[in-house]
Each structure stands twice: as C-alpha cells, then as structure tokens.
Scaffold this motif. Structure first.
Motif, PDB file in Angstrom:
ATOM      1  N   VAL A  48      51.994  70.832  42.970  1.00 47.65           N
ATOM      2  CA  VAL A  48      51.564  70.387  41.991  1.00 47.65           C
ATOM      3  C   VAL A  48      51.695  68.930  42.262  1.00 47.65           C
ATOM      4  CG1 VAL A  48      54.123  70.145  41.707  1.00 47.65           C
ATOM      5  CG2 VAL A  48      52.404  69.758  39.627  1.00 47.65           C
ATOM      6  N   SER A 101      50.856  65.498  46.086  1.00 45.10           N
ATOM      7  CA  SER A 101      51.579  66.738  45.463  1.00 45.10           C
ATOM      8  C   SER A 101      52.815  66.761  46.392  1.00 45.10           C
ATOM      9  CB  SER A 101      50.585  67.628  45.746  1.00 45.10           C
ATOM     10  OG  SER A 101      49.356  67.820  45.227  1.00 45.10           O
ATOM     11  N   GLY A 114      54.488  69.612  36.510  1.00 43.49           N
ATOM     12  CA  GLY A 114      53.485  69.259  35.984  1.00 43.49           C
ATOM     13  C   GLY A 114      52.990  69.488  34.612  1.00 43.49           C
ATOM     14  N   GLN A 119      50.168  67.218  34.112  1.00 43.69           N
ATOM     15  CA  GLN A 119      48.903  67.839  35.343  1.00 43.69           C
ATOM     16  C   GLN A 119      48.502  68.926  34.211  1.00 43.69           C
ATOM     17  OE1 GLN A 119      47.481  65.921  37.465  1.00 43.69           O
ATOM     18  NE2 GLN A 119      49.143  64.687  37.165  1.00 43.69           N
ATOM     19  N   VAL A 122      48.959  73.901  38.822  1.00 41.67           N
ATOM     20  CA  VAL A 122      49.513  73.699  39.465  1.00 41.67           C
ATOM     21  C   VAL A 122      48.201  74.885  40.879  1.00 41.67           C
ATOM     22  CG1 VAL A 122      51.589  73.243  38.572  1.00 41.67           C
ATOM     23  CG2 VAL A 122      51.558  75.353  39.268  1.00 41.67           C
TER      24      VAL A 122
END
Length: 222
Positions: A48, A101, A114, A119, A122
């Motif tokens: 992630v 990450s 995340g 984000q 993942v």
C-alpha cells in the motif's frame, strides 16, 4: 552506459530488471512492488502506498529510464527501512502510478493505511489482485450538515401602566376643581382681606387723665 551502471550500483536494480518492471506496468491492472535496494519482490503481504507526496503519474507505457529517474529522485525516502518501490497501471485511465509503498501482513491494516493516504487500492502480493479501498465511513453517502438557522426573536410586549387604585387617581393642572366661594357670600381675592376693621363707635372714649373718684368716708368707717 555510464548512467545505467550508476543506477545499478546505487539502487541494486539492473537495466534488465528495470525493463521487466516496465513491462509489468504495460498490462492494464498490472504492476510491481520491489525492494529498491535488492530489486527482490516480496511474495506475501499487502502493498500500500503511504506517501502521496511522492506519487508520480505518467501515461502508459512507462519506460525503464523513467523508472530509473524516479529511483534517483526519491532515493532518500526509498532507502528508509521498510519502504518499497511500487508501480501500477490503472485500467480505467491508462495511466501508470509510481509511488513509495510499504508491505503489511493483513488486509485490514493495508486498507487502514490506504484510507488514511487516500489511495484507490492496495495490492495482494500472494494473489496478484488489486483490492479497492473503501471510502471513509464518515463521508460516504452523507451530506454536510446544514448551517443552523438563528432563532427569530419574539415580538417585544407593549408596556401597560399598572391600574390606579380606587380614590387615588392622578390629577393634572386642568383637572383640579376650582375653589368654591363660601356659602352666602362672594369669592374674595386671596390678596385682599375679607374686611377692614373699623373703630368702635360705642360710648365716649375715656380720657387718659380721668380717674375714678375715690370712695367718700374715712378708711375707719364701717
């Protein structure tokens, strides 16, 4: 050639390895996660992105030179322990995302990271699948609260004077009753006496020199 050798020595990634990573990102929904020093791909856990400020977006296909430039530009953060170099081809937009990450052991932990870093997904290293990050529960499907409406003040009550008690009515200059003259007579102005005293006209006034005659007779008389 010298530039390629420098990249291989500093980052531990050969030109051939960079070409393999670029090819992995050429496939929609494809990508990679590698150790930036050794170039080794972890086989378990969930990758992630946790540093949105280092995210780089480019149009596919990405080239090995672009990967090498990214490694050189962000070498300080990539050499921090626990960090990984990642890439992902977004199938919806056709763009390639390069980022820094981390790899965590559980999906729940990966989704928490995340969500905090905003984000989209993942990456499951064991299965090679991308898992979408759900929207935060506090904002998903909710409208912002409306601003409170200020209360409307109540109308101001008219002030009513208290009633006067019986026999105590207020008097004014125009409501004062006039003075009544005494019964059987006329009104006498206040600045004049009722009457002028007159001298008595009775009998003759005694002379200041006249005296009463003494009684006759001897004081020894009886």
């Amino acid at each position: 050639m010298n530039n390629q050798a420098t990249t291989e020595q500093e980052d531990g990634l050969s030109v051939a390895r960079l070409a393999e990573l670029a090819a992995a990102c050429a496939v929609p929904d494809g990508g990679f996660t590698v150790d930036p020093v050794t170039g080794v791909t972890p086989r378990t856990g969930f990758a992630v992105s946790v540093h949105p400020q280092y995210e780089h977006v480019t149009e596919a296909p990405v080239t090995p030179d672009e990967l090498a430039a990214y490694l050189t530009r962000h070498a300080p953060i990539l050499h921090v322990e626990g960090r990984a170099f990642g890439g992902w081809h977004n199938p919806d937009t056709g763009r390639v995302y390069l980022d820094v990450s981390i790899v965590v052991p559980t999906l729940a932990e990966a989704l928490d990271h995340g969500c905090a870093a905003r984000q989209l997904s993942v990456y499951d290293l064991a299965t090679g699948a991308c898992i979408d990050v759900p929207a935060p529960a506090s904002t998903a499907g909710k409208e912002p609260p409306a601003e409170p409406t200020p209360p409307i003040p109540a109308p101001r009550a008219e002030r009513t004077p208290p009633p006067c008690p019986p026999g105590n009515h207020a008097r004014t200059a125009t409501s004062r009753p006039p003075n009544k003259p005494p019964a059987g007579g006329k009104r006498t102005p206040k600045n004049k006496p009722d009457s002028t005293p007159k001298r008595s006209t009775g009998g003759p006034r005694k002379s200041p020199t006249s005296r009463r005659s003494p009684k006759t007779g001897s004081p020894h008389s009886r």
